[in-house]
Scaffold this motif. Sequence first.
Motif, PDB file in Angstrom:
ATOM      1  N   UNK A  74       0.724  -1.555   0.014  1.00 34.36           N
ATOM      2  CA  UNK A  74      -0.419   0.195  -0.582  1.00 34.36           C
ATOM      3  C   UNK A  74       0.825   1.403  -0.043  1.00 34.36           C
ATOM      4  N   UNK A  75       0.582   1.820  -0.754  1.00 38.84           N
ATOM      5  CA  UNK A  75       0.880   2.986  -1.226  1.00 38.84           C
ATOM      6  C   UNK A  75      -0.022   4.179  -0.671  1.00 38.84           C
ATOM      7  N   UNK A  80      -4.459   7.292   1.867  1.00 33.44           N
ATOM      8  CA  UNK A  80      -5.272   8.669   1.658  1.00 33.44           C
ATOM      9  C   UNK A  80      -6.170   8.517   1.042  1.00 33.44           C
ATOM     10  N   UNK A  81      -6.577   7.481   0.410  1.00 34.49           N
ATOM     11  CA  UNK A  81      -7.883   7.209  -0.778  1.00 34.49           C
ATOM     12  C   UNK A  81      -8.532   6.371   0.291  1.00 34.49           C
ATOM     13  N   UNK A  82      -7.990   6.158   0.832  1.00 34.42           N
ATOM     14  CA  UNK A  82      -8.738   4.998   2.426  1.00 34.42           C
ATOM     15  C   UNK A  82      -9.212   5.755   3.190  1.00 34.42           C
ATOM     16  N   UNK A 108       2.643  15.225   2.533  1.00 34.01           N
ATOM     17  CA  UNK A 108       3.934  16.522   2.987  1.00 34.01           C
ATOM     18  C   UNK A 108       5.186  15.407   2.748  1.00 34.01           C
ATOM     19  N   UNK A 109       4.758  14.263   3.812  1.00 33.31           N
ATOM     20  CA  UNK A 109       6.072  13.676   4.586  1.00 33.31           C
ATOM     21  C   UNK A 109       6.072  12.947   2.679  1.00 33.31           C
ATOM     22  N   UNK A 110       5.751  12.820   1.816  1.00 31.16           N
ATOM     23  CA  UNK A 110       5.963  11.874   0.470  1.00 31.16           C
ATOM     24  C   UNK A 110       6.654  13.109  -0.628  1.00 31.16           C
TER      25      UNK A 110
END
Length: 230
Positions: A74-75, A80-82, A108-110
């Motif tokens: 899971x990316x 985020x979508x979940x 932001x962390x990514x």
Amino acid sequence: MTSIQEFCASTGRALEASPPMAVAAQPLTWVDSPPWERIESPEPSAVIYVDPGAHRDGFSPNAIATCARIAPAMDTDTAVAMIVATAEALERPFDLAYAHTWAAMFESLDRNFARAAEHAGRAMEISQRHGFDGWLAAGAMQLGVAQAGLGDAGQALALIGGTLPAWQGSGAELNIVFFLAGLAEAHHAAGQNEQALATVARSIAHAERHGEHWYDAELYRRRGEWRLQQ
């Protein structure tokens, strides 16, 4: 709807290892059924609080994303979508503001700052409409972090610098290291290297004082890079 506990179990992974966004090196804590039941893992991980009064279905974006980021396949986009889909299904504005605030942080962390800004703006919009002062403040600072990453130093300094004192004045301390790092980035983007280094030092000191070390690597990276620029 799949509960957070069921989803975490479905990942097939233990929660003892600290994920990237772990709040602190403390035992995992579920607080999802009155009267504030505590279920702790035996090893250090993340601290996850779910207010049973506000989250009757155990909804917690940070809990979902913690499990999601541990899941091998899971990316961030999927996590985020979940988070957002879960909040939308619950049809509770408080949860939706909560979800977008945390989604902004994970983006932001990514370093997906444009998407982070979108989520932060949505959190602020919902919070203003319904009077969620806490999420309005958090959303404003998340927007500031995103704007710092996008190079808009002026707006970032105004959003974080104007909100953080009131946030801490209310007694809130969670994620201060992250917000201070965003403020430092804003100072650096504005060409204010001394202020940037001083703000990073504040963040490192806060981490030491409160045991909130999950962002240490990034703080020391920035401090090292910016010292070389002096």
